[in-house]
Design a protein around this motif. Sequence first.
Motif, mmCIF file in Angstrom:
data_model
loop_
_atom_site.group_PDB
_atom_site.id
_atom_site.type_symbol
_atom_site.label_atom_id
_atom_site.label_comp_id
_atom_site.label_asym_id
_atom_site.label_seq_id
_atom_site.Cartn_x
_atom_site.Cartn_y
_atom_site.Cartn_z
ATOM 1 N N LEU A 111 0.830 -1.209 0.000
ATOM 2 C CA LEU A 111 0.000 0.000 0.000
ATOM 3 C C LEU A 111 0.862 1.255 0.000
ATOM 4 C CD1 LEU A 111 -2.754 -0.978 2.610
ATOM 5 C CD2 LEU A 111 -3.084 -0.675 0.145
ATOM 6 N N LEU A 112 1.921 1.246 0.787
ATOM 7 C CA LEU A 112 2.790 2.417 0.896
ATOM 8 C C LEU A 112 3.610 2.646 -0.374
ATOM 9 C CD1 LEU A 112 4.101 1.974 4.550
ATOM 10 C CD2 LEU A 112 2.241 3.437 3.759
ATOM 11 N N GLN A 113 3.823 1.591 -1.168
ATOM 12 C CA GLN A 113 4.606 1.715 -2.391
ATOM 13 C C GLN A 113 3.794 2.276 -3.555
ATOM 14 O OE1 GLN A 113 6.044 -2.334 -2.687
ATOM 15 N NE2 GLN A 113 8.086 -1.719 -2.014
ATOM 16 N N ARG A 114 2.479 2.352 -3.414
ATOM 17 C CA ARG A 114 1.653 2.916 -4.477
ATOM 18 C C ARG A 114 2.025 4.380 -4.673
ATOM 19 N NH1 ARG A 114 -4.379 1.855 -2.544
ATOM 20 N NH2 ARG A 114 -3.574 3.350 -1.045
ATOM 21 N N PRO A 115 1.875 4.906 -5.877
ATOM 22 C CA PRO A 115 2.204 6.320 -6.113
ATOM 23 C C PRO A 115 1.416 7.267 -5.201
ATOM 24 C CG PRO A 115 1.829 5.192 -8.187
ATOM 25 C CD PRO A 115 1.485 4.223 -7.106
ATOM 26 N N GLU A 116 0.163 6.895 -4.881
ATOM 27 C CA GLU A 116 -0.646 7.745 -4.009
ATOM 28 C C GLU A 116 -0.436 7.458 -2.533
ATOM 29 O OE1 GLU A 116 -3.377 4.248 -5.126
ATOM 30 O OE2 GLU A 116 -1.811 5.421 -6.105
ATOM 31 N N GLY A 117 0.371 6.443 -2.190
ATOM 32 C CA GLY A 117 0.624 6.100 -0.796
ATOM 33 C C GLY A 117 -0.620 5.556 -0.132
ATOM 34 N N ALA A 118 -0.684 5.658 1.198
ATOM 35 C CA ALA A 118 -1.837 5.148 1.940
ATOM 36 C C ALA A 118 -2.019 5.943 3.221
ATOM 37 C CB ALA A 118 -1.645 3.672 2.270
ATOM 38 N N SER A 119 -3.275 6.177 3.557
ATOM 39 C CA SER A 119 -3.592 6.837 4.822
ATOM 40 C C SER A 119 -3.798 5.764 5.881
ATOM 41 C CB SER A 119 -4.857 7.676 4.676
ATOM 42 O OG SER A 119 -5.985 6.836 4.498
ATOM 43 N N ILE A 120 -3.816 6.171 7.132
ATOM 44 C CA ILE A 120 -4.053 5.228 8.216
ATOM 45 C C ILE A 120 -5.417 4.556 8.031
ATOM 46 C CG2 ILE A 120 -4.437 5.003 10.704
ATOM 47 C CD1 ILE A 120 -1.502 5.257 9.974
ATOM 48 N N ALA A 121 -6.421 5.326 7.613
ATOM 49 C CA ALA A 121 -7.759 4.761 7.400
ATOM 50 C C ALA A 121 -7.733 3.667 6.336
ATOM 51 C CB ALA A 121 -8.734 5.862 7.009
ATOM 52 N N THR A 151 7.862 8.552 4.173
ATOM 53 C CA THR A 151 7.546 9.960 4.334
ATOM 54 C C THR A 151 6.049 10.109 4.591
ATOM 55 O OG1 THR A 151 7.219 10.244 1.954
ATOM 56 C CG2 THR A 151 9.419 10.704 2.825
ATOM 57 N N SER A 152 5.666 11.244 5.145
ATOM 58 C CA SER A 152 4.251 11.508 5.370
ATOM 59 C C SER A 152 3.948 12.950 5.011
ATOM 60 C CB SER A 152 3.878 11.243 6.831
ATOM 61 O OG SER A 152 4.559 12.127 7.683
ATOM 62 N N GLU A 153 2.724 13.169 4.548
ATOM 63 C CA GLU A 153 2.260 14.513 4.263
ATOM 64 C C GLU A 153 0.756 14.554 4.443
ATOM 65 O OE1 GLU A 153 2.005 15.882 0.071
ATOM 66 O OE2 GLU A 153 2.929 13.960 -0.410
ATOM 67 N N LYS A 154 0.266 15.719 4.848
ATOM 68 C CA LYS A 154 -1.178 15.893 5.030
ATOM 69 C C LYS A 154 -1.790 16.280 3.691
ATOM 70 C CE LYS A 154 -1.137 16.794 9.858
ATOM 71 N NZ LYS A 154 -2.008 17.030 10.938
ATOM 72 N N ILE A 155 -2.822 15.520 3.321
ATOM 73 C CA ILE A 155 -3.506 15.771 2.061
ATOM 74 C C ILE A 155 -4.977 16.034 2.375
ATOM 75 C CG2 ILE A 155 -4.227 14.764 -0.138
ATOM 76 C CD1 ILE A 155 -1.583 13.300 -0.235
ATOM 77 N N GLU A 156 -5.485 17.115 1.802
ATOM 78 C CA GLU A 156 -6.877 17.513 2.026
ATOM 79 C C GLU A 156 -7.822 16.382 1.621
ATOM 80 O OE1 GLU A 156 -9.678 20.094 3.421
ATOM 81 O OE2 GLU A 156 -7.556 20.584 3.285
ATOM 82 N N GLY A 157 -8.684 16.000 2.541
ATOM 83 C CA GLY A 157 -9.671 14.964 2.268
ATOM 84 C C GLY A 157 -9.211 13.556 2.611
ATOM 85 N N ARG A 158 -7.910 13.344 2.766
ATOM 86 C CA ARG A 158 -7.398 12.012 3.101
ATOM 87 C C ARG A 158 -6.697 11.986 4.447
ATOM 88 N NH1 ARG A 158 -3.730 9.472 -1.330
ATOM 89 N NH2 ARG A 158 -4.000 7.583 -0.098
ATOM 90 N N GLY A 159 -6.279 13.113 4.935
ATOM 91 C CA GLY A 159 -5.527 13.149 6.179
ATOM 92 C C GLY A 159 -4.047 12.924 5.910
ATOM 93 N N THR A 160 -3.351 12.354 6.878
ATOM 94 C CA THR A 160 -1.921 12.089 6.704
ATOM 95 C C THR A 160 -1.744 10.855 5.827
ATOM 96 O OG1 THR A 160 -1.449 13.007 8.886
ATOM 97 C CG2 THR A 160 0.257 11.630 7.896
ATOM 98 N N VAL A 161 -0.964 11.032 4.777
ATOM 99 C CA VAL A 161 -0.706 9.963 3.815
ATOM 100 C C VAL A 161 0.762 9.583 3.904
ATOM 101 C CG1 VAL A 161 -0.655 9.349 1.372
ATOM 102 C CG2 VAL A 161 -2.554 10.686 2.284
ATOM 103 N N TYR A 162 1.013 8.279 4.036
ATOM 104 C CA TYR A 162 2.376 7.750 4.158
ATOM 105 C C TYR A 162 2.788 7.126 2.842
ATOM 106 C CZ TYR A 162 1.388 8.338 9.100
ATOM 107 O OH TYR A 162 1.058 8.864 10.316
ATOM 108 N N LYS A 163 4.060 7.336 2.464
ATOM 109 C CA LYS A 163 4.592 6.767 1.234
ATOM 110 C C LYS A 163 5.957 6.177 1.507
ATOM 111 C CE LYS A 163 2.382 10.081 -1.849
ATOM 112 N NZ LYS A 163 2.590 11.096 -2.888
ATOM 113 N N LEU A 164 6.242 5.077 0.845
ATOM 114 C CA LEU A 164 7.553 4.437 0.929
ATOM 115 C C LEU A 164 8.389 5.007 -0.194
ATOM 116 C CD1 LEU A 164 9.344 2.327 2.256
ATOM 117 C CD2 LEU A 164 8.344 0.633 0.766
ATOM 118 N N ASP A 165 9.472 5.694 0.178
ATOM 119 C CA ASP A 165 10.342 6.310 -0.820
ATOM 120 C C ASP A 165 11.019 5.236 -1.654
ATOM 121 O OD1 ASP A 165 9.710 8.781 0.162
ATOM 122 O OD2 ASP A 165 11.559 9.011 1.324
ATOM 123 N N ALA A 166 11.081 5.457 -2.949
ATOM 124 C CA ALA A 166 11.784 4.533 -3.833
ATOM 125 C C ALA A 166 13.279 4.761 -3.661
ATOM 126 C CB ALA A 166 11.384 4.775 -5.293
ATOM 127 N N ALA A 167 14.023 3.652 -3.488
ATOM 128 C CA ALA A 167 15.471 3.771 -3.256
ATOM 129 C C ALA A 167 16.215 3.696 -4.554
ATOM 130 C CB ALA A 167 15.957 2.676 -2.328
#
Length: 167
Positions: A111-121, A151-167
Amino acid sequence: MPKLTGTQTIILSRAATRPGNLAMPLPDGLHGAAAKMAVNRMITNGWVEEVDADLRKGEPLWRETGDGHGTTLVATEAGLVAIGIAPVAASDAPKPVAIRAGTKQAQVIALLQRPEGASIAEIVEATGWLAHSARGLISGGLKKKLGLQITSEKIEGRGTVYKLDAA
């Protein structure tokens, strides 16, 4: 390929969870001739290898070499593959880490590797966990233990979204 015994499976499974895939200490009750026989067969099959022990780091000894030095045992990539674990290198560390396919941890990583990342929900919905468990996996299991760059960032409508950085 030779079949693993139960003892060899335990040794390799424990090594996969340790830093540097260290296979020592061996399971309780395994010592003497039985330990030597199991380990020698694993070395012959390429599942573990003897490396110089770093006594300053307190690495446990497999055997002394007689010149004041010793060796310890480390699981090889072939050993990890033999128990069904594919080693994955963390982006900022050379040590391989084990992620078992089909687990909830692997599901969260996907889920975290998706381009849009994933929220806790979204993680809670996918795993059935409570929110604090999902946050705990991200901070403790993925960031600290596996060394993944998340990484994490707040996105309007989704809340905090987490993403796995590509190495």
